[in-house]
Design a protein around this motif. Structure first.
Motif, mmCIF file in Angstrom:
data_model
loop_
_atom_site.group_PDB
_atom_site.id
_atom_site.type_symbol
_atom_site.label_atom_id
_atom_site.label_comp_id
_atom_site.label_asym_id
_atom_site.label_seq_id
_atom_site.Cartn_x
_atom_site.Cartn_y
_atom_site.Cartn_z
ATOM 1 N N ILE A 115 0.874 -1.178 0.000
ATOM 2 C CA ILE A 115 0.000 0.000 0.000
ATOM 3 C C ILE A 115 0.904 1.218 0.000
ATOM 4 N N ILE A 116 0.720 2.104 -0.981
ATOM 5 C CA ILE A 116 1.592 3.250 -1.163
ATOM 6 C C ILE A 116 0.808 4.529 -0.936
ATOM 7 N N THR A 117 1.319 5.405 -0.082
ATOM 8 C CA THR A 117 0.732 6.718 0.135
ATOM 9 C C THR A 117 1.516 7.715 -0.705
ATOM 10 N N VAL A 118 0.800 8.474 -1.522
ATOM 11 C CA VAL A 118 1.427 9.492 -2.370
ATOM 12 C C VAL A 118 1.227 10.837 -1.679
ATOM 13 N N THR A 119 2.329 11.582 -1.508
ATOM 14 C CA THR A 119 2.249 12.883 -0.840
ATOM 15 C C THR A 119 2.596 14.009 -1.804
ATOM 16 N N LYS A 120 2.079 15.191 -1.488
ATOM 17 C CA LYS A 120 2.383 16.394 -2.250
ATOM 18 C C LYS A 120 2.588 17.507 -1.229
ATOM 19 N N ASN A 121 3.752 18.117 -1.265
ATOM 20 C CA ASN A 121 4.114 19.141 -0.278
ATOM 21 C C ASN A 121 3.957 18.618 1.148
ATOM 22 N N GLY A 122 4.315 17.344 1.342
ATOM 23 C CA GLY A 122 4.281 16.744 2.670
ATOM 24 C C GLY A 122 2.920 16.276 3.139
ATOM 25 N N ALA A 160 -3.087 10.731 -1.998
ATOM 26 C CA ALA A 160 -3.652 9.543 -2.653
ATOM 27 C C ALA A 160 -3.075 8.286 -2.018
ATOM 28 N N ILE A 161 -3.812 7.203 -2.180
ATOM 29 C CA ILE A 161 -3.335 5.886 -1.760
ATOM 30 C C ILE A 161 -3.435 4.963 -2.961
#
Length: 80
Positions: A24-31, A35-36
């Motif tokens: 399971i991957i959590t995608v971050t933007k500016n910390g 999205a997962i």
């Protein structure tokens, strides 16, 4: 696993392969998480369309029970 949006953009094939392998991957933007990405499961897609309103209760209208002949007789005079 966690990745940035930029890393996801540049390494999407590798990240999707990890999801396919069960990660399971959590995608971050500016910390911030935005999205997962997770493995697909057959149960994720319902076998029928699901409406936004859910179940609808239809009220009883207390209409008389009509036979097919009575319905046809009523409708016969409505046509042009």
């Amino acid at each position: 696993m966690e990745t940035t949006a930029r890393e996801f953009n540049q390494n999407s094939s590798r990240i999707l392969a990890a999801a396919e392998a069960g990660e399971i991957i959590t995608v971050t933007k500016n910390g911030r998480p935005v999205a997962i990405v997770r493995p697909y499961e057959e149960s994720d897609v319902p076998p029928y369309p699901v409406g936004p309103m859910g179940d609808i209760d239809i009220p009883a209208l207390d209409l008389p029970d009509l036979s097919n002949d009575e319905i046809e007789e009523t409708l016969r005079g409505m046509g042009s």
